[in-house]
Design an enzyme around this catalytic site. Sequence first.
Site, PDB file in Angstrom:
ATOM      1  N   HIS A  31       0.801  -1.226   0.000  1.00  0.00           N
ATOM      2  CA  HIS A  31       0.000   0.000   0.000  1.00  0.00           C
ATOM      3  C   HIS A  31       0.836   1.280   0.000  1.00  0.00           C
ATOM      4  O   HIS A  31       0.353   2.330  -0.435  1.00  0.00           O
ATOM      5  CB  HIS A  31      -0.911   0.028   1.226  1.00  0.00           C
ATOM      6  CG  HIS A  31      -1.931  -1.054   1.256  1.00  0.00           C
ATOM      7  ND1 HIS A  31      -3.128  -0.969   0.590  1.00  0.00           N
ATOM      8  CD2 HIS A  31      -1.920  -2.269   1.863  1.00  0.00           C
ATOM      9  CE1 HIS A  31      -3.829  -2.081   0.789  1.00  0.00           C
ATOM     10  NE2 HIS A  31      -3.109  -2.893   1.555  1.00  0.00           N
ATOM     11  N   ALA A  50      -8.560  -3.124   9.442  1.00  0.00           N
ATOM     12  CA  ALA A  50      -8.216  -1.711   9.310  1.00  0.00           C
ATOM     13  C   ALA A  50      -8.859  -1.074   8.079  1.00  0.00           C
ATOM     14  O   ALA A  50      -8.602   0.093   7.784  1.00  0.00           O
ATOM     15  CB  ALA A  50      -6.702  -1.552   9.237  1.00  0.00           C
ATOM     16  N   HIS A  69     -10.733 -10.654   3.921  1.00  0.00           N
ATOM     17  CA  HIS A  69     -11.639  -9.976   4.854  1.00  0.00           C
ATOM     18  C   HIS A  69     -12.998 -10.669   4.840  1.00  0.00           C
ATOM     19  O   HIS A  69     -14.021 -10.094   4.464  1.00  0.00           O
ATOM     20  CB  HIS A  69     -11.752  -8.493   4.505  1.00  0.00           C
ATOM     21  CG  HIS A  69     -10.475  -7.738   4.750  1.00  0.00           C
ATOM     22  ND1 HIS A  69     -10.194  -7.090   5.934  1.00  0.00           N
ATOM     23  CD2 HIS A  69      -9.392  -7.552   3.960  1.00  0.00           C
ATOM     24  CE1 HIS A  69      -8.992  -6.538   5.865  1.00  0.00           C
ATOM     25  NE2 HIS A  69      -8.473  -6.812   4.682  1.00  0.00           N
ATOM     26  N   HIS A 128      -3.419 -12.276   2.529  1.00  0.00           N
ATOM     27  CA  HIS A 128      -2.801 -12.257   3.864  1.00  0.00           C
ATOM     28  C   HIS A 128      -3.422 -13.309   4.799  1.00  0.00           C
ATOM     29  O   HIS A 128      -4.187 -12.999   5.714  1.00  0.00           O
ATOM     30  CB  HIS A 128      -2.765 -10.872   4.505  1.00  0.00           C
ATOM     31  CG  HIS A 128      -4.021 -10.048   4.467  1.00  0.00           C
ATOM     32  ND1 HIS A 128      -5.265 -10.533   4.823  1.00  0.00           N
ATOM     33  CD2 HIS A 128      -4.219  -8.739   4.139  1.00  0.00           C
ATOM     34  CE1 HIS A 128      -6.154  -9.574   4.722  1.00  0.00           C
ATOM     35  NE2 HIS A 128      -5.547  -8.481   4.312  1.00  0.00           N
ATOM     36  N   HIS A 182       2.755 -10.140  12.504  1.00  0.00           N
ATOM     37  CA  HIS A 182       1.424 -10.581  12.083  1.00  0.00           C
ATOM     38  C   HIS A 182       1.274 -12.092  12.262  1.00  0.00           C
ATOM     39  O   HIS A 182       0.227 -12.576  12.684  1.00  0.00           O
ATOM     40  CB  HIS A 182       1.177 -10.199  10.622  1.00  0.00           C
ATOM     41  CG  HIS A 182       0.783  -8.773  10.424  1.00  0.00           C
ATOM     42  ND1 HIS A 182       1.687  -7.741  10.469  1.00  0.00           N
ATOM     43  CD2 HIS A 182      -0.429  -8.211  10.192  1.00  0.00           C
ATOM     44  CE1 HIS A 182       1.050  -6.595  10.271  1.00  0.00           C
ATOM     45  NE2 HIS A 182      -0.241  -6.853  10.102  1.00  0.00           N
ATOM     46  N   ASP A 232       2.452  -6.036   2.643  1.00  0.00           N
ATOM     47  CA  ASP A 232       1.205  -5.345   3.017  1.00  0.00           C
ATOM     48  C   ASP A 232       1.551  -4.000   3.647  1.00  0.00           C
ATOM     49  O   ASP A 232       0.857  -3.511   4.548  1.00  0.00           O
ATOM     50  CB  ASP A 232       0.361  -6.191   3.968  1.00  0.00           C
ATOM     51  CG  ASP A 232      -1.084  -5.691   4.083  1.00  0.00           C
ATOM     52  OD1 ASP A 232      -1.495  -4.863   3.240  1.00  0.00           O
ATOM     53  OD2 ASP A 232      -1.789  -6.112   5.009  1.00  0.00           O
ATOM     54  N   ALA A 255      -2.879  -2.557  11.885  1.00  0.00           N
ATOM     55  CA  ALA A 255      -3.375  -1.653  10.840  1.00  0.00           C
ATOM     56  C   ALA A 255      -2.449  -1.704   9.629  1.00  0.00           C
ATOM     57  O   ALA A 255      -2.189  -0.702   8.986  1.00  0.00           O
ATOM     58  CB  ALA A 255      -3.476  -0.224  11.380  1.00  0.00           C
TER      59      ALA A 255
END
Length: 398
Positions: A63, A142, A197, A218, A257, A280, A319
């Site tokens: 990102h 997040a 998600h 992820h 993570h 990520d 996040a």
Amino acid sequence: MKKVKIINGQIITPYRIIKNGTLLINGHQIEAIEEGDIEAADYELIDAKGNYVSPGFIDIHIHGGGGHDFMDATEEAYLKIAEIHATYGTTAMAPTTLTCAKEDLLKAIDLYKSTNAKNTKGAQFIGMHLEGPYFALSQSGAQDPRYIRNPDLEEYKEVIAYGAEAIKRWSVAPELPGAIEMGKYLKSHGIIAAIAHTDAIYEEVLEAVENGYSLATHLYSAMSGVTRRNTYRYAGVIESAFLIDAMDVEIIADGIHLPAPLLKLVYKIKGPDRIALITDAMRGAGMPEGESILGNKDTGLKVIIENGVAIMADRSSFAGSVATTDRLVRTMVQMADIPLVEAVRMMSRTPATIMGVENTKGTLTVGKDADVLIFDENINIKTTMINGTVVYSSADFV
């Protein structure tokens, strides 16, 4: 065309390390790889000094970095993110969006198109990854809940038509109404359908895989594991990814993570040919710890960077990461006890295969793009070369 000869390197191939190897680069491509010296006149010489010579790292989920985010919607952000991550070994990347309004997605596509040709000093762009907005609200993590919604046929058709040459991957919760139809549509347009998600159970994941979905975004983060509904237990997305051999997975291998036991478990079950390491990374990658913003610098979520990771301001969840690709490889080798050759494969060849660029990137092979790294035994990057051009050299190596 520039010619380069790299000598005295430990050259990493997909399956072994060539000791005291020589690599020749002619223009943008790899010309030869051999053990020992190669007679070659008129080549610029780079002495690897016994360090490792590796294929460039490929990050298929990123990102931001260096204080910038792709959602900032500026050309400077796109170019600076590519440049900062190149200093950490990333030679190719998939710029990734966040859950947002349709207008912001279209703006992100515009910027990808306008900056792609201008990106001459940083990691190459190999296609966009749209992360959301079609997610389970219960697994928003997040992602900004204001924009989370179910798949909208007319909306995603419009976005795909607008970004036909740019979009290579879209992450979706497969249990949502319309998600199966979307998976079919994505596959028919050559776009990777990824699961993310989500609160899906095994039966829903299996149907998704049968209809185009092929990648778990992820793994472990923002997805279901074993759940109980009315007394009965159901396997979640995590177990589904392990059970379905055809599914690829990506993992944020920053050591935070996912701790070492889970890194080892994923590796043991899926193997290096089905695992892509991802950063990520958000804008805090390569920046000092402290307050930061996830997403657009003006409208994004306030987060805190501490202890090598980004967390929500209320410290309720992660996040995003601030990892760089060198850190991922280092973590897999030093924390998860993975052989270097296979850690590098998960950061180069496997992501190249997932993204469909394995014919030109991902391995040090004659005829492929000269995306080459030199790093030491602790995976400290000494030199980054993209398409045969050195874009970074550390001060202690020049």
